[in-house]
Design a protein around this motif. Structure first.
Motif, PDB file in Angstrom:
ATOM      1  N   THR A  51     -68.510 -40.333  32.850  1.00 24.61           N
ATOM      2  CA  THR A  51     -67.724 -39.554  31.941  1.00 24.61           C
ATOM      3  C   THR A  51     -66.366 -39.406  32.314  1.00 24.61           C
ATOM      4  O   THR A  51     -65.929 -40.010  33.432  1.00 24.61           O
ATOM      5  CB  THR A  51     -68.353 -38.215  32.068  1.00 24.61           C
ATOM      6  OG1 THR A  51     -68.420 -37.538  33.207  1.00 24.61           O
ATOM      7  CG2 THR A  51     -70.195 -38.075  31.474  1.00 24.61           C
TER       8      THR A  51
ATOM      9  N   LEU B 115     -64.240 -31.407  34.614  1.00 25.04           N
ATOM     10  CA  LEU B 115     -63.982 -30.297  33.440  1.00 25.04           C
ATOM     11  C   LEU B 115     -62.483 -29.793  33.837  1.00 25.04           C
ATOM     12  O   LEU B 115     -62.227 -29.289  34.923  1.00 25.04           O
ATOM     13  CB  LEU B 115     -65.273 -29.464  33.763  1.00 25.04           C
ATOM     14  CG  LEU B 115     -66.510 -29.936  33.486  1.00 25.04           C
ATOM     15  CD1 LEU B 115     -67.679 -28.837  33.795  1.00 25.04           C
ATOM     16  CD2 LEU B 115     -66.813 -30.048  32.154  1.00 25.04           C
TER      17      LEU B 115
ATOM     18  N   ARG C 236     -57.682 -26.185  30.492  1.00 31.22           N
ATOM     19  CA  ARG C 236     -58.799 -25.610  29.703  1.00 31.22           C
ATOM     20  C   ARG C 236     -58.260 -24.630  28.619  1.00 31.22           C
ATOM     21  O   ARG C 236     -58.886 -24.745  27.388  1.00 31.22           O
ATOM     22  CB  ARG C 236     -59.521 -24.706  30.417  1.00 31.22           C
ATOM     23  CG  ARG C 236     -60.801 -23.887  29.974  1.00 31.22           C
ATOM     24  CD  ARG C 236     -61.604 -23.113  31.230  1.00 31.22           C
ATOM     25  NE  ARG C 236     -62.768 -22.674  30.550  1.00 31.22           N
ATOM     26  CZ  ARG C 236     -63.174 -21.570  30.103  1.00 31.22           C
ATOM     27  NH1 ARG C 236     -62.025 -20.815  29.732  1.00 31.22           N
ATOM     28  NH2 ARG C 236     -64.103 -21.144  29.655  1.00 31.22           N
TER      29      ARG C 236
ATOM     30  N   THR D 260     -67.105 -23.107  21.044  1.00 34.87           N
ATOM     31  CA  THR D 260     -66.454 -24.154  21.948  1.00 34.87           C
ATOM     32  C   THR D 260     -65.969 -24.937  20.951  1.00 34.87           C
ATOM     33  O   THR D 260     -66.787 -25.465  19.721  1.00 34.87           O
ATOM     34  CB  THR D 260     -67.524 -25.101  22.506  1.00 34.87           C
ATOM     35  OG1 THR D 260     -68.171 -24.002  23.602  1.00 34.87           O
ATOM     36  CG2 THR D 260     -66.951 -26.109  23.400  1.00 34.87           C
TER      37      THR D 260
ATOM     38  N   VAL E  96     -65.064 -28.494  19.268  1.00 33.59           N
ATOM     39  CA  VAL E  96     -65.248 -29.564  19.406  1.00 33.59           C
ATOM     40  C   VAL E  96     -64.898 -30.487  18.204  1.00 33.59           C
ATOM     41  O   VAL E  96     -64.765 -30.140  16.878  1.00 33.59           O
ATOM     42  CB  VAL E  96     -66.967 -29.918  19.555  1.00 33.59           C
ATOM     43  CG1 VAL E  96     -67.522 -29.311  20.965  1.00 33.59           C
ATOM     44  CG2 VAL E  96     -67.628 -29.299  18.498  1.00 33.59           C
TER      45      VAL E  96
ATOM     46  N   SER F 188     -69.919 -35.270  24.054  1.00 36.88           N
ATOM     47  CA  SER F 188     -69.266 -34.627  25.363  1.00 36.88           C
ATOM     48  C   SER F 188     -68.682 -35.603  26.249  1.00 36.88           C
ATOM     49  O   SER F 188     -69.427 -36.320  26.824  1.00 36.88           O
ATOM     50  CB  SER F 188     -70.578 -33.984  25.976  1.00 36.88           C
ATOM     51  OG  SER F 188     -70.070 -33.479  27.063  1.00 36.88           O
TER      52      SER F 188
ATOM     53  N   TRP G 272     -67.528 -34.947  29.075  1.00 39.52           N
ATOM     54  CA  TRP G 272     -68.109 -34.384  30.397  1.00 39.52           C
ATOM     55  C   TRP G 272     -69.663 -34.691  30.569  1.00 39.52           C
ATOM     56  O   TRP G 272     -70.072 -34.003  31.613  1.00 39.52           O
ATOM     57  CB  TRP G 272     -67.427 -33.264  30.644  1.00 39.52           C
ATOM     58  CG  TRP G 272     -66.071 -33.380  30.741  1.00 39.52           C
ATOM     59  CD1 TRP G 272     -65.205 -33.676  31.929  1.00 39.52           C
ATOM     60  CD2 TRP G 272     -65.228 -33.008  29.648  1.00 39.52           C
ATOM     61  NE1 TRP G 272     -63.828 -33.382  31.831  1.00 39.52           N
ATOM     62  CE2 TRP G 272     -63.740 -33.272  30.208  1.00 39.52           C
ATOM     63  CE3 TRP G 272     -65.253 -32.488  28.480  1.00 39.52           C
ATOM     64  CZ2 TRP G 272     -62.430 -33.273  29.591  1.00 39.52           C
ATOM     65  CZ3 TRP G 272     -64.005 -32.614  27.421  1.00 39.52           C
ATOM     66  CH2 TRP G 272     -62.710 -32.765  28.101  1.00 39.52           C
TER      67      TRP G 272
ATOM     68  N   CYS H 229     -72.783 -31.941  31.957  1.00 39.93           N
ATOM     69  CA  CYS H 229     -72.214 -31.098  32.869  1.00 39.93           C
ATOM     70  C   CYS H 229     -71.274 -30.112  32.015  1.00 39.93           C
ATOM     71  O   CYS H 229     -70.839 -29.101  32.561  1.00 39.93           O
ATOM     72  CB  CYS H 229     -71.049 -31.784  33.872  1.00 39.93           C
ATOM     73  SG  CYS H 229     -71.823 -32.944  34.867  1.00 39.93           S
ATOM     74  N   ALA H 230     -70.928 -30.274  30.680  1.00 41.93           N
ATOM     75  CA  ALA H 230     -70.137 -29.427  29.910  1.00 41.93           C
ATOM     76  C   ALA H 230     -71.235 -28.122  29.610  1.00 41.93           C
ATOM     77  O   ALA H 230     -72.242 -28.355  29.480  1.00 41.93           O
ATOM     78  CB  ALA H 230     -69.819 -30.086  28.676  1.00 41.93           C
ATOM     79  N   ASP H 231     -70.364 -27.053  29.731  1.00 46.48           N
ATOM     80  CA  ASP H 231     -71.258 -25.696  29.437  1.00 46.48           C
ATOM     81  C   ASP H 231     -71.929 -25.728  28.129  1.00 46.48           C
ATOM     82  O   ASP H 231     -73.113 -25.196  28.085  1.00 46.48           O
ATOM     83  CB  ASP H 231     -70.374 -24.348  29.681  1.00 46.48           C
ATOM     84  CG  ASP H 231     -70.151 -24.439  31.289  1.00 46.48           C
ATOM     85  OD1 ASP H 231     -70.630 -24.916  32.109  1.00 46.48           O
ATOM     86  OD2 ASP H 231     -69.053 -23.716  31.509  1.00 46.48           O
ATOM     87  N   TRP H 232     -71.188 -26.021  27.303  1.00 44.87           N
ATOM     88  CA  TRP H 232     -71.940 -26.078  25.906  1.00 44.87           C
ATOM     89  C   TRP H 232     -73.061 -26.976  25.912  1.00 44.87           C
ATOM     90  O   TRP H 232     -74.162 -26.677  25.035  1.00 44.87           O
ATOM     91  CB  TRP H 232     -70.833 -26.160  24.851  1.00 44.87           C
ATOM     92  CG  TRP H 232     -70.235 -27.761  24.810  1.00 44.87           C
ATOM     93  CD1 TRP H 232     -69.073 -28.129  25.482  1.00 44.87           C
ATOM     94  CD2 TRP H 232     -70.576 -28.720  23.936  1.00 44.87           C
ATOM     95  NE1 TRP H 232     -68.749 -29.473  25.054  1.00 44.87           N
ATOM     96  CE2 TRP H 232     -69.669 -29.991  24.046  1.00 44.87           C
ATOM     97  CE3 TRP H 232     -71.855 -29.096  23.183  1.00 44.87           C
ATOM     98  CZ2 TRP H 232     -69.840 -30.944  23.642  1.00 44.87           C
ATOM     99  CZ3 TRP H 232     -72.138 -30.427  22.610  1.00 44.87           C
ATOM    100  CH2 TRP H 232     -71.118 -31.489  22.710  1.00 44.87           C
TER     101      TRP H 232
END
Length: 197
Positions: A3, A7, A13, A52, A54, A67, A69, A72-75
């Motif tokens: 990926t 993050l 962020r 989030t 997107v 994603s 990431w 591993c992305a929180d969402w």
């Protein structure tokens, strides 16, 4: 799964979360015109709504997001626990059921949807994900196996997760009034300086 790098933290962020403030200022329609929506998930630990921004593409009634990431992305981790989400596009919102795309053909179609809008941008992103010099048509199948693609299927039932409110809608009119006041004071000051000559 390969990926993007780690993050984003700090300023990175904050930049990724900037569209949230545009939606809160009532400018969601502007962002929706460039395919930026707010995905509302339920926090897997807190149970609270998590917002989030997107980029998305739509194919029929289905909405797709990627994603960079991976999972591993929180969402993504949130919707893996609770797939019931809210999709906020412009001034409207709807409930949806999220599912990670596992079918390679569907994933390939989604990558084509994203790539069609900005091939040079997405070729650079896809090349970085796969460590290839360029992400051409032949590389898309490999990329489809590496990224996390989420399909959002609209649901008829009302959503339990609230969309963002336009609680910062006052900022634009206040900024306009401020600019007019500064411009007016500037004109008054220029007239006064001409009289003194």
């Amino acid at each position: 799964m390969t990926t993007l790098s780690t993050l984003p933290r700090g300023v990175g962020r904050l930049l990724f979360r900037t569209p949230i403030y545009f939606y809160r200022m009532g400018l969601g329609g502007l962002l929706n015109s460039v395919h930026i929506m707010i995905l509302v998930t339920r926090g897997r630990k807190s149970g609270l709504p998590r917002y989030t921004p997107v980029e998305y593409r739509q194919h029929g009634s289905k909405i797709y997001v990627i994603s960079g990431w991976g999972d591993c992305a929180d969402w993504v981790r949130n919707l893996m626990v609770t797939p019931a989400v809210t999709v906020q596009q412009g001034g409207g919102s709807m409930s949806a059921c999220a599912e990670i795309v596992t079918n390679e053909g569907e994933a390939l179609r989604v990558l084509h949807l994203f790539r069609r809008r900005g091939p040079s941008v997405y070729d650079a992103i896809f090349a970085r994900i796969t460590d290839r010099a360029a992400a051409d048509e032949l590389a898309l199948l490999d990329i489809a196996r590496r990224v996390t693609i989420v399909r959002l299927d609209p649901q008829a039932a009302p959503s339990e997760l609230p969309p963002l409110s336009s609680d910062l809608g006052w900022i634009m009119p206040a900024a306009a009034v401020g600019l007019i006041a500064v411009w007016s004071l500037g004109r008054i000051a220029r007239r006064a300086s001409r009289r003194c000559r």
